[in-house]
Every structure is written in C-alpha cells, then in structure tokens.
Design an enzyme around this catalytic site. Structure first.
Site, PDB file in Angstrom:
ATOM      1  N   HIS A 140       0.822  -1.248  -0.007  1.00 12.95           N
ATOM      2  CA  HIS A 140       0.061  -0.001  -0.263  1.00 12.95           C
ATOM      3  C   HIS A 140       0.912   1.277  -0.056  1.00 12.95           C
ATOM      4  CE1 HIS A 140      -2.820  -2.847   0.966  1.00 12.95           C
ATOM      5  NE2 HIS A 140      -4.056  -2.008   0.922  1.00 12.95           N
ATOM      6  N   LYS A 563     -13.383   5.429   6.540  1.00 16.56           N
ATOM      7  CA  LYS A 563     -14.105   6.398   5.329  1.00 16.56           C
ATOM      8  C   LYS A 563     -15.374   6.450   5.363  1.00 16.56           C
ATOM      9  CE  LYS A 563     -12.735   5.830   0.977  1.00 16.56           C
ATOM     10  NZ  LYS A 563     -13.723   5.898   0.140  1.00 16.56           N
TER      11      LYS A 563
END
Length: 896
Positions: A140, A563
C-alpha cells in the site's frame, strides 16, 4: 542546521535532550554548511530558530517572522530537504532511545503477568501449539521515501550502534564520526523523489530487503529468547506474510507473471540465506573422530555426501554438511533456475521439501546433543529458520475484488454453456449453481475457447498458484482474500476459480488447498458479517473443509470502514463484528482467525499494535491473528533488526495476554460500556456522515483544501489512487483520503464525530470509568489523542484558504474547527488530563520536538500549491510540492 540549537535544549522536552538528536543534528548542520553553503545554513538556522520561538510562545504567533517569503525556489528545495533529513534523523534518534518499545511488551513480561494470574508455562505452551501470528507486508503506497534514503538511514543506525559500544573506528578502519558524517552527506546528495512510478517488481524487491535482511536473522534470535523464557522449545507460531505480488484488488499490474516472480525471488532469498548458514556451519564444526564418537546418522550423511577429501576424512560433520550444501544448491537450481551463488564441488539431489532439509539438519543437531554444542547456536537458529520460512520465505496471499470474480465466473459459465446470465440470478440461485459446479471435477475453462483479458488473467493466477504449490510447498500460498465480500456466493466463486487449477478438489469430503477469506470493509459489511458466516458454515462442504483445516479466517478492514463511517463508528463496528462472529464460529466448531487490515495512520487502524491486540474483545484472539503492515510502518517497525525484534515481540506478548488473561470487564460492565459505545457511535456516525457525505460541496472543498491532486504526482506505488475514474469520495482509496488530511494537518479521519458524541453523552462519569477500566476505549482514545496532538487548526485554516469559493469555505471549515475543539476538550475531560498527552510524556516530547519543523514545511507547501494552481509552470514548483509532501510525511511518521 541544528548546530546552534544547544541554547534551547534546556527548555525543550526530554526527547530533544537526547544526545543522539544533538549529535546527528550537529552533523547535519555541518553537511548543509559544507555542501549548501554558509548562506543556506544561516537562513535555514534562522527559520528553524524562529519556528522554535513561535512554538515556545516567544513574541506571539504573528510577531515572529520566519522569513519563508525570502527564499528563492532553489533555496526552498534545499530548505525542505534539510528539514526532512532532520526529521528522518530525529526519528532514528527516537527509535534508538527506545520510544518505540512499550512497557511490558515482551514475552518475558507477559509470562510474569500471566503467572501472577495463575496461568503457568504449560498452559502457555499449549496455546502456542495451535497459535499463529503473522505480520503481513503489503505494498500500500504510504512510504514516500526512496529505498536509497532508507538504506542510508539504516547504515547510520548501524554506525550509531558501534558508537554506543564505545568504538571509535569501524571494522574497516574508518573513524566512526566521519563515517556517520559521510552517510549524512550521502543523504543530502541523494535524490529524494522517484522519477518513475513503482512497478510490482520494485515493490517485491523492497519487501525482500526487509524479509531477507531483517526478518531472517531477527526471528530465530527471538525464538531463542522465547525458548529460554518458557524453558522449552516453542512451536514456530510467528511467521511473516506478504501481499506483494498477489494483491490484485484495483491493481491491474499484478498478474500471474508477477506472482511467479515474487515467489521465485522470495525462494531465492531464503535459499541463499540457508546456503550461507550451512557454509558457515561447515567452517565451524571441525569436530574430529580422533576426539569424539559420532552417531550412525552422521556417518550415513558423511558417506552419502560424496566428499572424499582426505583433509576431511576424520571430520564427519564437515563432510555431512558438504552433502547437505550440495543438495541445497541443487534445490536452489531447481526452484530458481539459477545456480547457487557459491557453487560447491559436490553434486546432490534436490530436497523434496523443507522438511527433508530440516531432517538432515536435525540429524546433525542430534549428533551434537549434550554439552555446550547441543545448546542451540547457529545450527539451532538455522533449523528454526527452516521451520519459519520453509522454501518460500513468507506466505503470499492472493486478493481480488468480489466484483471481478463475479464477472469472471459469469463468463466461464456462459462460454461453457452452463448459464447464460449468471449476473441476473438471485443469491440462492447462484449458491445452488456454484455448489453444483463444485461437486463435479469437470472444469469450466476450455483451451479451445476465447476469453476476455480479465477472465484469462484470473484463471492464469489460479494456475500460477497451483504451480507454486508444487514448487515451493503448500505453505507458500494459503489464503485468498475476497475484497468487498457481501455474500456466500462471493466465497464460492473463489472455490470455482481454484477448482480450475486443481486447488479445490470435489469429493467426500472436498479439499481446498487455499482458503477463501472474506474481507468485510464497510460499516454495513461489518454488520452483515455474522449472518454471512452463519450461512457459509451451513453448507455441508464448507463444514467439511472447516473440520479438515480446524480454523477459518475472516478479514476486517479498518480503512474503508473509517472512510465510510468515521473513526469511532469504524473502531466500534470492528469490535462488535469480532464479538458477534465468535458464537458463529463456536457453533460451527471451527476456530476463528481474524485478519486485521490496519494502516499506518490512526484513521486507517494505526497506532500501537500491542495496545490494539490487547484491546480485542474477549475470546476473539485465542492465539491466532494476522495484521497488515504497510508503507512507512514497515520501515519504522522493521527497518533494523533491533526495531523488528521489539515490534515482533510486542505482537507476540500482546497475543499471549489477549488470549490467556482473564476478561478485563465484568458481564455487567460489558453490557453498560457496550450500550454507551452504541450511543457514542451512533452520534459520531451521524456527525461524520452529515459532514462528509451530506454536505453539499464537501467533495470540492476537500479536493481544493488538501493536496490530494498533488499527491497523485508521488510515484509511491504501483496501483492507481482511485478504484474507478470517478472523483467521488466513495471511490477514492482510503490511503490518499487519510494522507491528504494529514498533510493539511487536519487529520479528520482520526477524530471527526467523536467530540460531538462525547458532548451529547450525558453520563460523563461513565465515560471516565470506561477510559480508566476498559482497554478498548482507552486504546481508542489514546490513538485519537495522538492524532489531535499532531493536528493544527491554525495551519489547517491556511489550507482552507485554498478553497476558491469563500462561501463554501466559510460553511464547512468552521464545522471542522468546532468539531476538533469538541474532540480535544471532550478527550481531556474524559481522560482527566489538563493537556494532551499528559499521561504519555515520551510521545508528547516526540511530537513537540517535530512541530517547529513541520509548520514551515506546511506554509511553504501552501504557497507552492497556490502558485501551481495559478498556472505557474516552473518545474521547481511541482518538485517543491512533492518534496514538502515527503518531508511532512516523514516528520509526522504515520500519516498514511
């Protein structure tokens, strides 16, 4: 640069009084003066001293002139590099001081704590027989530094360790201080930014550098420590994992070829380490039959080796190891296609598997049993290495999005004439059809049919995994992660793909060589997880697979849930899902293994792994846990052998405590605290959703206030920043979402909604009780406290000025600022502190040391963004923005 800072040392926090900070800062100042010139040094030092004065409250915030507007573009680039390097060196000094080591985070301390609660060593060993702890390295994109920068930093760490030992020279004869100065000079002259985007092969090489150079030597040494602590040889329960080369979710560049490359390079690395180890043992074990009588097994190995050198005629151990080396070299050639780096004179048959290699090493060890030679040493560490790393080094996961599987299986079924429109079937119809397909050995794919590129690629991946199992053994790939898993059919589709490669075999019972693992990511997915797993276990073939394997993994995602619903709701939703899954697994008679998809930033599950594991709901760990490690976290935790050992031992000790300690809460408190968290979560969720998804223009506000667009210019990963071409927040990956807010010093994903929730909750005394006595709530608040301490609403306001529409800015930013104030004040009230981090002075000192170095970087970044967005095309402006992003991320440490 910090050479002139000695005068302020007495007033700065303890970390700033660390001798390493002063020493490394002085050398950096010398480098800037020598290579940048006296004028740059003086200007940099002026800005540094002025910024420190501002943070010490001298003269007021607006009365101290930092002089940033007088920097030319070239000076700006050099200044930013200087502040970035100071932050990097301060991080190194901090790590060496032991700030990264948490109190009680060792296996020895955990055993003592457990013993005090009546839990003896045999009970711990029984747990370890079925335990599995895996830090999983991922690619990532949150590591902004080039590997070259990290390598120089690690070399400085090695040299500083020599300095600690009282040496004045390196083994090569260099004066230590001069050697350190040279490394800092190399840092100063090393290009910070990548010119080309990273490819999967680059990410594989970076991960290998940590696995080969740090994990391979560190883990066997840790096991020796644990064996001594427990008075017995413990099973190999902690092993590394990786996603790099197997994670295809949103990354079209991960293919069957990159999967094969990742596995081959890993095997080459670990076999190279074994060859070095066997070669060293051959030099060491100079035991002669003139002085000892050897076991028959050693004689057989010596005779089978083919080593007839008269100089070793009386040295059976060396001859035996010559034969082992020859077989290992043949294994290296067979698995990698390359000859061993140090070819031997003898030839041998390749080892069939790691167990056969280990058996030969064990025979050598058995011959040495008793006395000082039988106590472990290099041979013991090598045997342990084989148990941990096999011929594959790190277990590689496969990962893909469920939507891709659906399309691929639909095409396979259609081309095979089985089902013309799979997508139109209901869930129950899909399950029925897929189960039928899984009951027959007939494959769906035909060599005579033509398939889309996507379908061909996915089938090729499954076949590459099958080849890997045959080459490196079944431990090389054991899990297949299904992103956005929302139904039982999402998991059955993976079995269908695995069946195409022979990795799922129908029968009574069936056999799956690779486990399908659901990843529950959004708040809704987490809530639905228990129901989906109940349905999953209701299938007879799945129950049979569970009985064969004895455990099933479920992955829970921190990033997307945050999120989707904000920090508090995400954290509580993950905990509730874990708790709700426990009885589902108990009812199925299958052990639960949770895989925690954590990031570096608190908004993506970051923070102390030791505290996070200990805060897991009772009964949900039971010795088995996997955790992702990514980006800057990998370098921070595993950059050196010493830091790796600290962090790996923290994981191990926390797992022991979470698995064996009595419940921290009574049933009554569990109910009371849980009800309070439900109420807090609901309020926080509403506040967060209303701001992020319910406020008109918020998407525009976010994209103009933060450097999200500029971050795309950082070549820090191989995969795109968004899952689709949409600019909706829903489609933006969690990493750039969190990273952007961190750069703007808002860090909104790590706290927004919590202040409103605390303010609305009437029983403040209950919250204080929860903060004091509930590890989950204490850990959640501690992580949020760190984020709030690193944020700065004053600086954030300057980023908000970048929003073109004043009305939009004035409508949204005050809400963020007020939410921050509520979170700040509420946290202090609940934790009983007069200021942030009052109860964590080391962390407080660490953050306060950095703040004077971050603020000028933020202010320069804002000005450069203004010029860039106004259309100025000087390439130095774009480079300055990217350098500032790099520098701020380095100073904040865990911003992604």
């Amino acid at each position: 640069m910090p050479q002139c800072s000695v005068g302020i040392m007495a007033t700065l926090p303890n970390i700033a009084n660390n001798e390493d900070v002063r020493f490394l800062g002085r050398l950096l100042g010398d480098v800037i003066r020598d290579y940048g010139g006296e004028a740059l040094f003086r200007r940099t030092e002026y800005i540094r001293a002025a910024s420190v004065d501002r943070h010490r409250g001298i003269g007021g915030e607006d009365s101290v002139d930092l002089g940033l507007d007088r920097l030319t573009l070239d000076e700006t680039l050099d200044f930013v590099r200087g502040f970035m390097l100071f932050s990097m060196l301060a991080n190194l000094a901090e790590d060496r001081q032991g700030v990264a080591a948490e109190q009680g985070a060792t296996v020895e301390a955990a055993l003592a704590r457990l013993a005090g609660e009546g839990i003896d060593h045999p009970r711990v060993l029984k747990l370890l027989e079925r335990a599995l702890i895996v830090p999983v390295l991922t690619a990532h994109p949150t590591e902004v530094r080039r590997k070259s920068m990290i390598d120089h930093r690690n070399r400085i760490a090695e040299l500083m360790a020599m300095r600690d030992a009282g040496l004045v020279e390196t083994p090569d004869g260099d004066v230590l201080e001069e050697a350190i100065l040279r490394q800092i000079a190399l840092l100063w002259q090393t290009r910070v930014l990548r010119r080309e985007r990273l490819y999967v092969a680059d990410e594989v090489e970076t991960a290998l550098s940590y696995l080969r150079d740090v994990f391979v030597p560190a883990l066997p040494a840790l096991y020796q420590r644990w064996d001594r602590a427990l008075g017995a040889r413990v099973p190999a329960f902690l092993k590394p994992g990786s996603w790099i080369g197997g994670d295809r979710d949103g990354n079209p560049f991960v293919t069957a070829e990159s999967l094969a490359t990742a596995l081959a390079k890993s095997s080459e690395a670990v076999l190279g380490a074994y060859l070095d180890g066997v070669h060293a043992l051959g030099a060491e074990l100079s035991i002669s039959t003139e002085h000892v009588q050897v076991d028959v097994a050693i004689e057989h190995l010596a005779e089978a080796s083919g080593d007839t050198a008269t100089s070793r005629e009386d040295e059976p151990y060396r001859r035996a190891l010559s034969g082992i080396y020859a077989r290992l070299a043949a294994t290296h050639l067979a698995l990698t296609g390359k000859p061993a780096p140090r070819p031997g004179r003898l030839t041998g048959e390749p080892y069939a598997d790691p167990q056969a290699f280990r058996a030969d090493l064990k025979a050598v060890a058995q011959g040495l049993r008793g006395g000082a030679l039988g106590s472990g040493g290099a041979l013991g560490r090598l045997i342990r290495s084989v148990e941990i790393f096999g011929f594959h080094l790190a277990t590689l996961d496969l990962r893909q999005n469920s939507a891709v599987h659906e399309r691929v299986v639909a095409e396979l079924l259609k081309v095979a004439g089985v089902e013309a429109d799979y997508a139109m079937l209901s869930e129950s119809q899909r399950v029925t059809l897929l189960r039928h397909e899984l009951s027959t050995p007939r494959p769906l794919a035909s060599p005579f049919a033509t398939y889309s590129e996507e379908t061909a690629s996915e089938v090729a991946i499954a076949r590459a995994a099958a080849v890997a199992h045959r080459q490196y053994g079944p431990a090389c790939i054991t899990q297949y992660i299904v992103s956005m898993a929302q139904s039982v059919s999402d998991l059955l589709e993976v079995h269908v793909l695995l069946k195409e490669a022979g990795l799922y075999q129908p029968g009574e019972p069936p056999h799956a060589a690779i486990m399908a693992v659901p990843l529950f990511e959004t708040i809704g997915d987490l809530e639905a997880a228990p129901g989906i797993m109940t349905e999953w276990f209701s299938l007879p073939e799945v129950r049979a697979l569970g009985a064969e394997r004895a455990y099933q993994e479920v992955m829970i995602g921190y990033s997307d849930s945050n999120k989707d619903g904000g920090y508090l709701t995400s954290t509580w939703g993950l905990s509730r899902a874990s708790t709700a899954l426990k009885p589902v697994f108990e009812g199925a008679g299958v052990a639960m293994q949770l895989f925690h998809g954590r990031g570096g930033a608190v908004g993506r599950g970051g923070g102390s792994a030791f505290a996070a594991i200990r805060a897991q709901p009772p009964g949900t760990v039971q010795g088995r846990i996997r955790i992702t490690e990514q980006g800057e976290v990998i370098a921070g935790k595993y950059g050196t052998r010493e830091s790796a050992m600290i962090n790996l031992e923290a994981m191990a000790s926390a797992t022991l405590l979470a698995s064996l300690e009595p419940d921290a809460l009574s049933p009554r408190d569990t109910q009371r605290f849980g009800a309070a968290m439900d109420a807090l979560s609901a309020t926080a969720f509403d506040a967060y959703r209303d701001l992020v998804y319910g406020t008109e223009g918020f998407r525009t506000f976010f994209r103009q206030m933060t450097p999200i667009a500029e971050i795309a210019g950082l070549k820090i990963g191989s995969r795109p920043a968004s899952r689709t071409k949409s600019n909706r927040i829903e489609d933006l990956r969690a990493i750039p979402w969190v990273f952007s807010w961190a750069q703007a010093r808002v860090m909104l994903p790590g706290w927004y909604g919590v202040g409103q929730a605390i303010a609305a909750f009437e029983d403040k005394a209950l919250l204080a009780e929860m903060a004091e006595g509930w590890p989950f709530f204490a850990s959640s608040l501690a992580n949020m406290e760190q984020v709030i301490a690193k944020s700065d609403m004053g600086i954030a306001g300057r980023y908000a000025d970048l929003v073109e529409d004043k009305a939009l800015r004035d409508a949204i930013f005050p809400r963020i600022r007020d939410g921050w104030a509520q979170a700040h004040d509420g946290l202090l009230s609940v934790t009983g502190q007069s200021h942030l981090l009052e109860k964590h002075p080391a962390l407080d000192a660490s953050i306060r040391l950095r703040l004077p170095y971050i603020e000028p970087l933020n202010l320069l970044q804002i000005e450069l963004m203004k010029r860039h967005r106004a259309g100025e095309d000087d390439p130095r402006i774009g480079e300055g923005i990217l350098l500032s992003i790099n520098a701020i991320a380095t100073a904040l440490r865990n911003s992604g």
